[in-house]
Scaffold this active site. Structure first.
Site, mmCIF file in Angstrom:
data_model
loop_
_atom_site.group_PDB
_atom_site.id
_atom_site.type_symbol
_atom_site.label_atom_id
_atom_site.label_comp_id
_atom_site.label_asym_id
_atom_site.label_seq_id
_atom_site.Cartn_x
_atom_site.Cartn_y
_atom_site.Cartn_z
ATOM 1 N N LYS A 79 -57.290 38.558 -39.538
ATOM 2 C CA LYS A 79 -57.290 39.498 -38.410
ATOM 3 C C LYS A 79 -55.940 39.418 -37.705
ATOM 4 C CE LYS A 79 -60.293 40.387 -34.370
ATOM 5 N NZ LYS A 79 -61.572 39.985 -33.741
ATOM 6 N N SER A 154 -64.901 43.560 -33.125
ATOM 7 C CA SER A 154 -63.517 43.945 -33.297
ATOM 8 C C SER A 154 -62.950 43.533 -34.659
ATOM 9 C CB SER A 154 -62.675 43.339 -32.183
ATOM 10 O OG SER A 154 -62.765 41.927 -32.223
ATOM 11 N N SER A 178 -67.858 39.769 -32.353
ATOM 12 C CA SER A 178 -66.871 40.451 -33.201
ATOM 13 C C SER A 178 -66.754 39.969 -34.641
ATOM 14 C CB SER A 178 -65.492 40.382 -32.547
ATOM 15 O OG SER A 178 -65.406 41.377 -31.582
HETATM 16 N N1 GLN Z 1 -67.592 43.965 -28.479
HETATM 17 C C1 GLN Z 1 -67.378 42.895 -27.557
HETATM 18 C C2 GLN Z 1 -66.361 43.304 -26.531
HETATM 19 O O1 GLN Z 1 -65.877 44.372 -26.597
HETATM 20 C C3 GLN Z 1 -66.984 41.650 -28.283
HETATM 21 C C4 GLN Z 1 -65.577 41.578 -28.703
HETATM 22 C C5 GLN Z 1 -65.266 40.325 -29.446
HETATM 23 O O2 GLN Z 1 -66.144 39.565 -29.823
HETATM 24 N N2 GLN Z 1 -63.981 40.104 -29.641
HETATM 25 O O3 GLN Z 1 -66.052 42.583 -25.655
#
Ligand code: GLN
Length: 497
Positions: A79, A154, A178
């Site tokens: 990532k 994400s 994520s």
């Molecule tokens: N979807 C969640 C957010 O927007 C989690 C994001 C993540 O785990 N990086 O905060």
């Protein structure tokens, strides 16, 4: 044989027995990228030359009979928040678009020491804030099972790359879901580790008390192999305790379910859950029960508050972490300055940040700054921290009754790209089954458990454990995968060329 389809353990076996070389394996993955990534857009940067050079070095080690580890010579996607020395690391934000780190994150160093072939950097929501990869400054990734849908976020680029065989495994981060949500949407396996199990040093922060790092893989055995390589204390990250690391590969695939007490938290089987997803998750529980596990309904009463707690604490920490991006130390700075204008310092910051951050980042910075401001700190941030403690206690009580918990990962299968972009609250609701686990700092293994009947989209569930309980989750998950084939399914979508 299509080498790119292999798991880590299959590829490691083939390399060790010299059935194929790491260069051949890497070329097969690069081929897959050439064929599919125009449509999937999992990668934001592919390092073909570097990957082939690492593969050639791995092959020399195999020739000498001295591979570095089970990961030696195996292609990986990272990532784009993991600092990689000499390779762009952008967090998919314009404010870091030109950033090339001078050092490797601890986990990157560990994987390099294990012989990783780094294929490239994968797409993410900007600074990992999102559930769909749509807030990436490079545009969204697409779900290999249905190109009109999100792969989740994400870590959507990492999940899509694994699901499309554009790498053998990938790393992601999980702050509120994520790793697990994209794993569920793409039909792969994803492990969110206990907070502190894996060093965060050199990984671009989102919300520092919630961030965790973990693998996205084709099965649970692979997740165990990667975890073994990256877990452990790091003097550069004081939140990593000096605890012994269990041998995660020990007894994987052996019957381990007899008498295992599995709790089904009733609040996770609520109205928010799509009935078909609920059924598939219950079917997964039934598979485990048939092998001797004891299912028990449990209650985590604070569940309905978790999303609110998360969406106060997370933006607060995001706003603090984003303060360092001022266009001077990091980032290209204001366009006007590049064109020769001279700006007062505050105006410089305003323009650098105004141009550099996308709308979701601005929203989080504003929400977080507000929640932390002197007039509102007690009402929002402090209150959220107090409720967070109650959430932790909820889980502690549940683990007095059962060994692990089993729950859906997401309320629905993958949604369409664009479906939630104009409604942030709908987007935040995607995280309803994942965020409490981050608030409590617990490990959770996301596994595929079927497909939606109408659209043939992957559906997943998660096994949640007590702190540092990854071993048991991996054992149960790997055994579940000896009983089911969901993790072996691959998308048949024809990619537009
Ligand atoms: N979807 C969640 C957010 O927007 C989690 C994001 C993540 O785990 N990086 O905060």
């Amino acid at each position: 044989m299509d080498l790119a389809r292999l798991t880590i353990h299959e590829a490691a076996e083939g390399l060790r027995s010299k059935t194929f070389s790491s260069v051949e394996l890497t070329k097969s993955v690069l081929d897959q990228i050439a064929k599919r990534d125009g449509a999937v857009r999992a990668y934001v940067h592919v390092d073909e030359e570097g990957a082939l050079a690492s593969a050639a070095r791995a092959d020399e080690r195999f020739e000498k009979g001295s591979p570095l580890s089970q990961l030696d010579g195996i292609p990986c996607g990272l990532k784009d928040v993991f600092c990689t020395k000499g390779l762009p690391t952008t967090a998919c934000s314009n404010i870091l678009r030109d950033f090339v780190p001078p050092y490797d994150a601890t986990v990157v160093g560990k994987l390099k020491d294990a012989g990783m072939v780094l294929v490239g950097k994968t797409n993410t929501d900007e600074f990992t804030c999102g559930s769909s990869t749509e807030s990436s400054c490079f545009g969204p990734s697409h779900n290999p099972w249905d190109l009109e849908r999100t792969p989740g976020g994400s870590s959507g680029g990492s999940a899509a790359a694994v699901a499309a065989d554009e790498c053998i495994y990938a790393l992601g981060t999980d702050t509120g879901g994520s790793i697990r949500q994209p794993a569920a949407y793409c039909g792969i396996t994803g492990l969110k580790v206990t907070y502190g199990r894996v060093s965060r040093f050199g990984v671009i922060s989102m919300a520092s008390s919630l961030d965790s790092i973990g693998p996205l893989t084709k099965d649970a055995r692979d997740a165990a192999i990667v975890l073994k390589a990256i877990a452990g204390h790091d003097p550069h990250d004081t939140t990593t305790p000096q605890l012994d690391i269990p041998d995660y590969l020990n007894s994987l695939g052996q019957p381990c379910l007899n008498g295992l007490k599995i709790g089904l938290p009733k609040e996770y089987f609520s109205e928010a859950l799509n009935p078909e997803v609920a059924q598939l998750v219950r079917d997964a529980a039934a598979v485990l029960e048939k092998e001797g596990a004891i299912l028990k309904e449990v209650s985590l009463p604070l569940t309905p508050s978790a999303l609110a707690v998360y969406y106060i604490i997370c933006p607060s920490e995001v706003s603090a972490n984003m303060a360092r991006y001022d266009g001077i130390r990091y980032g290209p700075g204001p366009e006007a300055v590049a064109k020769g204008a001279e700006l007062e310092l505050e105006e410089y910051y305003r323009q650098a940040r105004g141009e550099g951050f996308g709308p979701e980042m601005k929203r989080r910075i504003m929400m977080g700054t507000y929640a932390l401001s002197s007039g509102y700190y007690d009402a929002y941030y402090k209150k959220a921290q107090q409720v967070r403690t109650l959430i932790i206690q909820d889980f502690q009580r549940a683990f007095e009754e059962v060994d692990i918990l089993l729950a859906p990962t997401t309320p629905t299968p993958a949604f369409k790209l664009g479906e939630h972009t104009s409604d942030p609250v709908q987007m935040y609701l995607e995280d309803v089954f994942t965020v409490a686990i981050n608030c409590a700092g617990l490990p959770s293994l996301a596994l595929p458990c079927g497909f939606s009947s109408e659209k043939n989209l992957p559906v997943g569930f998660q096994l949640i454990g007590p702190q540092f309980g990854e071993s048991r989750l991996l054992q149960a998950g790997a055994y579940y995968q000896t009983l089911t084939q969901w993790h072996q399914m691959r998308s048949q979508i024809a990619m537009p060329s």
